[in-house]
Design a protein around this motif. Structure first.
Motif, PDB file in Angstrom:
ATOM      1  N   SER A 239       0.809  -1.218   0.000  1.00 27.47           N
ATOM      2  CA  SER A 239       0.000   0.000   0.000  1.00 27.47           C
ATOM      3  C   SER A 239       0.840   1.264   0.000  1.00 27.47           C
ATOM      4  O   SER A 239       0.366   2.333  -0.388  1.00 27.47           O
ATOM      5  CB  SER A 239      -0.926   0.022   1.225  1.00 27.47           C
ATOM      6  OG  SER A 239      -1.809  -1.073   1.200  1.00 27.47           O
ATOM      7  N   THR A 240       2.078   1.165   0.476  1.00 31.66           N
ATOM      8  CA  THR A 240       2.945   2.336   0.560  1.00 31.66           C
ATOM      9  C   THR A 240       4.350   1.964   0.123  1.00 31.66           C
ATOM     10  O   THR A 240       4.713   0.788   0.058  1.00 31.66           O
ATOM     11  CB  THR A 240       3.027   2.898   1.990  1.00 31.66           C
ATOM     12  OG1 THR A 240       3.781   1.992   2.808  1.00 31.66           O
ATOM     13  CG2 THR A 240       1.654   3.076   2.602  1.00 31.66           C
ATOM     14  N   LEU A 241       5.145   2.985  -0.135  1.00 29.91           N
ATOM     15  CA  LEU A 241       6.559   2.786  -0.441  1.00 29.91           C
ATOM     16  C   LEU A 241       7.413   2.914   0.813  1.00 29.91           C
ATOM     17  O   LEU A 241       8.624   2.708   0.758  1.00 29.91           O
ATOM     18  CB  LEU A 241       7.013   3.815  -1.488  1.00 29.91           C
ATOM     19  CG  LEU A 241       6.296   3.739  -2.838  1.00 29.91           C
ATOM     20  CD1 LEU A 241       6.717   4.895  -3.736  1.00 29.91           C
ATOM     21  CD2 LEU A 241       6.573   2.408  -3.508  1.00 29.91           C
ATOM     22  N   GLY A 242       6.805   3.276   1.912  1.00 30.34           N
ATOM     23  CA  GLY A 242       7.535   3.435   3.161  1.00 30.34           C
ATOM     24  C   GLY A 242       6.599   3.295   4.334  1.00 30.34           C
ATOM     25  O   GLY A 242       6.691   2.379   5.126  1.00 30.34           O
ATOM     26  N   GLY A 243       5.686   4.231   4.460  1.00 33.18           N
ATOM     27  CA  GLY A 243       4.651   4.095   5.469  1.00 33.18           C
ATOM     28  C   GLY A 243       4.656   5.144   6.549  1.00 33.18           C
ATOM     29  O   GLY A 243       3.663   5.296   7.250  1.00 33.18           O
ATOM     30  N   TRP A 244       5.768   5.872   6.730  1.00 30.20           N
ATOM     31  CA  TRP A 244       5.809   6.886   7.788  1.00 30.20           C
ATOM     32  C   TRP A 244       6.904   7.906   7.485  1.00 30.20           C
ATOM     33  O   TRP A 244       7.807   7.669   6.693  1.00 30.20           O
ATOM     34  CB  TRP A 244       6.062   6.241   9.155  1.00 30.20           C
ATOM     35  CG  TRP A 244       7.335   5.435   9.240  1.00 30.20           C
ATOM     36  CD1 TRP A 244       8.579   5.874   9.586  1.00 30.20           C
ATOM     37  CD2 TRP A 244       7.488   4.040   8.949  1.00 30.20           C
ATOM     38  NE1 TRP A 244       9.488   4.856   9.533  1.00 30.20           N
ATOM     39  CE2 TRP A 244       8.859   3.720   9.165  1.00 30.20           C
ATOM     40  CE3 TRP A 244       6.615   3.026   8.563  1.00 30.20           C
ATOM     41  CZ2 TRP A 244       9.358   2.413   8.976  1.00 30.20           C
ATOM     42  CZ3 TRP A 244       7.112   1.743   8.374  1.00 30.20           C
ATOM     43  CH2 TRP A 244       8.461   1.445   8.585  1.00 30.20           C
ATOM     44  N   ASN A 245       6.799   9.039   8.156  1.00 33.46           N
ATOM     45  CA  ASN A 245       7.809  10.096   8.045  1.00 33.46           C
ATOM     46  C   ASN A 245       8.906   9.802   9.065  1.00 33.46           C
ATOM     47  O   ASN A 245       8.652   9.827  10.271  1.00 33.46           O
ATOM     48  CB  ASN A 245       7.174  11.462   8.325  1.00 33.46           C
ATOM     49  CG  ASN A 245       8.156  12.601   8.190  1.00 33.46           C
ATOM     50  OD1 ASN A 245       9.365  12.420   8.245  1.00 33.46           O
ATOM     51  ND2 ASN A 245       7.638  13.807   8.014  1.00 33.46           N
ATOM     52  N   PRO A 246      10.132   9.521   8.641  1.00 37.19           N
ATOM     53  CA  PRO A 246      11.196   9.148   9.579  1.00 37.19           C
ATOM     54  C   PRO A 246      11.481  10.181  10.652  1.00 37.19           C
ATOM     55  O   PRO A 246      11.947   9.833  11.741  1.00 37.19           O
ATOM     56  CB  PRO A 246      12.412   8.957   8.670  1.00 37.19           C
ATOM     57  CG  PRO A 246      11.850   8.687   7.321  1.00 37.19           C
ATOM     58  CD  PRO A 246      10.589   9.488   7.244  1.00 37.19           C
ATOM     59  N   TYR A 247      11.220  11.441  10.363  1.00 38.18           N
ATOM     60  CA  TYR A 247      11.565  12.492  11.316  1.00 38.18           C
ATOM     61  C   TYR A 247      10.532  12.666  12.420  1.00 38.18           C
ATOM     62  O   TYR A 247      10.831  13.254  13.459  1.00 38.18           O
ATOM     63  CB  TYR A 247      11.791  13.812  10.574  1.00 38.18           C
ATOM     64  CG  TYR A 247      13.026  13.785   9.714  1.00 38.18           C
ATOM     65  CD1 TYR A 247      14.294  13.893  10.281  1.00 38.18           C
ATOM     66  CD2 TYR A 247      12.932  13.595   8.345  1.00 38.18           C
ATOM     67  CE1 TYR A 247      15.435  13.838   9.508  1.00 38.18           C
ATOM     68  CE2 TYR A 247      14.082  13.535   7.549  1.00 38.18           C
ATOM     69  CZ  TYR A 247      15.328  13.659   8.139  1.00 38.18           C
ATOM     70  OH  TYR A 247      16.457  13.581   7.366  1.00 38.18           O
ATOM     71  N   GLU A 248       9.328  12.178  12.203  1.00 40.03           N
ATOM     72  CA  GLU A 248       8.294  12.347  13.229  1.00 40.03           C
ATOM     73  C   GLU A 248       8.610  11.574  14.499  1.00 40.03           C
ATOM     74  O   GLU A 248       8.374  12.054  15.608  1.00 40.03           O
ATOM     75  CB  GLU A 248       6.938  11.917  12.666  1.00 40.03           C
ATOM     76  CG  GLU A 248       6.357  12.897  11.663  1.00 40.03           C
ATOM     77  CD  GLU A 248       4.989  12.465  11.165  1.00 40.03           C
ATOM     78  OE1 GLU A 248       4.525  11.363  11.564  1.00 40.03           O
ATOM     79  OE2 GLU A 248       4.376  13.218  10.382  1.00 40.03           O
TER      80      GLU A 248
END
Length: 386
Positions: free
Chosen positions: A121-130
């Motif tokens: 569904s995603t190429l990653g799934g989350w913002n690493p910096y959050e």
């Protein structure tokens, strides 16, 4: 011809073995090589280890039901991951492999975001910096160089060695024993040592790199490899959450103060197969797996909590509350997984480069035309049968 396995170098095995602070029987056993921190929330450690295992179990079930394409299980490695995660400061940065579900959980990621990658569904799934938690890395060993690059940035940003605990920052990068055979990992060790970077390498030695045992990769224990690059290496019992926490906290503290890199070897075991696409019974003896199942990291801490010499006051209410949380987590994962959106076919093209090059635009147009023709043909076929 049958492959000859390399024999360990004479004297390579440390006589005293990995550091252990909590025995398999749940008894605290001090070790002069590593100091146990005075303030540790044992109840929270057990809670998170249990919930992480439930996350893993539910994800495997979802894969078997066809909801996920693949899932890499962490069963048996909960203590290593949760222990290491508890040692992190908020500002520290984590670079994971593709199996650090326990670290992701402790950093506060919604576990449904982990499922998106394996559902497609995603190429990653989350913002690493959050949450200061990098995207999963599927290329073995690549994340070690990412971590070193980030560590170089921290040095240039002057956020190490100031003595300000809220400002000084370190990097924690996870790798498996198989990554030690990759050039990227050895390059990362070399750069981290030469530039005295604030990077802690946390190797979960789960004994098997898919079907290759550690004995065919190295003649020396994992932790001993650090000496060849000029920085400390320490080996801990990876099924002992307290030893993992204490060793990682010590290494991260040293890194933040400007003391340079450390290699931690957490000696543990991958109870389940490498992924749900693997059949570990074809290469792993069942007796070996059974031996490690008996060293279950959750049971070890549970024994300590319920023993008269434990923290005391742990009754059935505590465990009942954890079971309730487990059920809530399972329901959240099931509903969240099935609600993940189907990505548009153009997303993989549009998110490869900041500016899409002409060749990729041509491929996208070709793919769009192909899909449009397919939908049209399907629609005509349906109409013809009515």
């Amino acid at each position: 011809m049958p492959r000859k396995q390399a024999k360990p170098t004479a004297g390579a095995e440390p006589a005293d073995g990995p550091i252990q602070l909590l025995s398999p029987e749940g008894v605290l056993e001090p070790d002069s090589r590593l100091e146990l921190p005075s303030s540790i929330d044992l109840l929270a450690l057990y809670r998170d280890m249990t919930l992480v295992r439930r996350l893993d179990t539910e994800a495997i079930a979802l894969q078997r039901q066809g909801e996920l394409g693949l899932w890499p299980s962490l069963r048996g490695q909960e203590a290593a991951q949760v222990g290491a995660a508890y040692a992190l400061a908020e500002q520290d940065m984590v670079f994971p492999t593709y199996r650090e579900h326990g670290v992701a959980w402790c950093r506060g990621l919604d576990p449904v975001s982990l499922l998106g990658l394996f559902r497609g569904s995603t190429l990653g799934g989350w913002n690493p910096y959050e949450r200061r938690f990098g995207l999963y890395t599927l290329v073995i060993g690549a994340q070690t160089l990412h971590a070193v690059g980030y560590g170089m940035g921290l040095v240039r940003d002057d956020v190490i060695g100031s003595g300000d605990d809220s400002r000084d920052t370190a990097v924690l990068v996870f790798l498996g024993d198989g990554a030690l055979s990759e050039g990227e990992t050895n390059e990362a060790f070399l750069w981290a040592a030469a530039q005295n970077l604030p990077v802690v390498f946390f190797c979960q030695n789960n004994q098997w790199a898919i079907s290759a045992p550690y004995s065919v990769q190295s003649r020396v224990p994992v932790a001993q490899r650090a000496a060849g690059f000029g920085f400390p290496g320490v080996s801990v019992d990876g099924n002992d959450v307290l030893a993992c926490l204490a060793a990682t906290r010590e290494a991260l503290t040293r890194a933040r103060s400007g003391g340079g890199p450390t290699l931690i070897e957490a000696v543990t075991y991958r109870i389940n197969a490498h992924t749900t696409a693997d059949d570990a019974t074809r290469y792993r003896p069942s007796a070996e797996t059974d031996e490690w199942v008996a060293k279950d990291p959750l049971e070890r801490l549970r024994l300590h909590l319920t023993a008269s010499g434990g923290v005391g006051g742990v009754g059935q209410e505590y465990f009942a509350d954890i079971e309730r949380r487990e059920q809530e987590l399972a329901e959240h994962l099931r509903a969240g997984c099935r609600a993940l959106p189907t990505p548009d076919h153009a997303s993989s093209f549009e998110n490869t480069y900041a500016d899409m090059p002409p060749e990729l635009k041509r491929q996208l147009a070709e793919q769009s035309e192909y899909l449009a023709a397919g939908f049209l043909a399907a629609g005509q076929e349906i109409g013809a049968t009515r």
